[in-house]
Design a protein around this motif. Structure first.
Motif, short mmCIF file in Angstrom:
data_model
loop_
_atom_site.label_atom_id
_atom_site.label_comp_id
_atom_site.label_asym_id
_atom_site.label_seq_id
_atom_site.Cartn_x
_atom_site.Cartn_y
_atom_site.Cartn_z
N ASN A 8 72.93 31.73 29.33
CA ASN A 8 72.85 33.11 28.86
C ASN A 8 71.40 33.59 28.96
N ALA A 9 71.21 34.84 29.33
CA ALA A 9 69.87 35.39 29.48
C ALA A 9 69.12 35.52 28.15
N ALA A 10 69.81 35.32 27.04
CA ALA A 10 69.13 35.36 25.75
C ALA A 10 68.18 34.19 25.56
N ALA A 11 68.34 33.15 26.38
CA ALA A 11 67.44 31.99 26.34
C ALA A 11 67.14 31.58 27.78
N SER A 12 65.88 31.34 28.06
CA SER A 12 65.52 30.89 29.40
C SER A 12 64.76 29.58 29.32
N VAL A 13 64.98 28.77 30.33
CA VAL A 13 64.34 27.45 30.41
C VAL A 13 63.66 27.33 31.78
N PRO A 14 62.70 26.43 31.91
CA PRO A 14 62.14 26.21 33.25
C PRO A 14 63.22 25.64 34.16
N ALA A 15 63.07 25.82 35.47
CA ALA A 15 64.07 25.32 36.42
C ALA A 15 64.16 23.80 36.39
N THR A 16 63.04 23.15 36.15
CA THR A 16 63.02 21.68 36.10
C THR A 16 62.05 21.21 35.03
N VAL A 17 62.22 19.97 34.67
CA VAL A 17 61.25 19.28 33.81
C VAL A 17 61.07 17.88 34.40
N THR A 18 59.85 17.40 34.39
CA THR A 18 59.56 16.07 34.94
C THR A 18 59.39 15.08 33.80
N ILE A 19 60.12 13.98 33.90
CA ILE A 19 59.98 12.90 32.93
C ILE A 19 59.06 11.86 33.56
#
Length: 129
Positions: A8-19
């Motif tokens: 949902n556009a109400a929350a955005s996250v980065p496309a990736t995360v590196t572990i």
């Protein structure tokens, strides 16, 4: 690298995360946008055909305080009041109903709107002579 997505556009996250190679987890920031109603969001993380999801809520603002500019107003004079939300108003603003306990003495508009991207609204009211 783990792929991330929000449902949902109400929350955005980065496309990736590196572990990092020596760790088993990584933190990332979830940015939220104001909403007009409480909204459930699904955040997904996927890697190599394996997807895991987490649920979060983005809550709509609520009336936090209602403050009069003065504890008394001379009849026939204007008074002021301030409404404050506990978060920013969403696109289109946030409507609040107003009711006077003595409508023949204190004349309030039936409602007011806190403008989008703000959390307060100041307004004047009139009183009878």
């Amino acid at each position: 690298m783990v792929n991330l997505s929000s449902g949902n556009a109400a929350a955005s996250v980065p496309a990736t995360v590196t572990i990092p190679a020596t760790l088993s987890a990584a933190q990332f920031v979830i940015s939220t946008n104001p909403v007009s109603a409480n909204t459930g969001i699904v955040i997904s993380a996927s890697k190599n055909s394996v997807t895991r999801t987490a649920f979060m809520a983005v809550n709509a603002p609520a009336l936090s305080t209602f403050t009069l500019g003065s504890s008394s107003v001379v009849g026939g004079q204007n008074g002021s009041l301030t409404v404050t939300l506990n978060a920013l108003a969403p696109t289109g603003g946030y409507s609040i109903s107003l009711i006077s306990g003595a409508p023949s003495l204190v004349v309030l508009p039936s409602s007011t709107a806190v403008p989008a991207a703000t959390n307060t609204r100041n307004l004047a009211f009139t009183t009878a002579d």
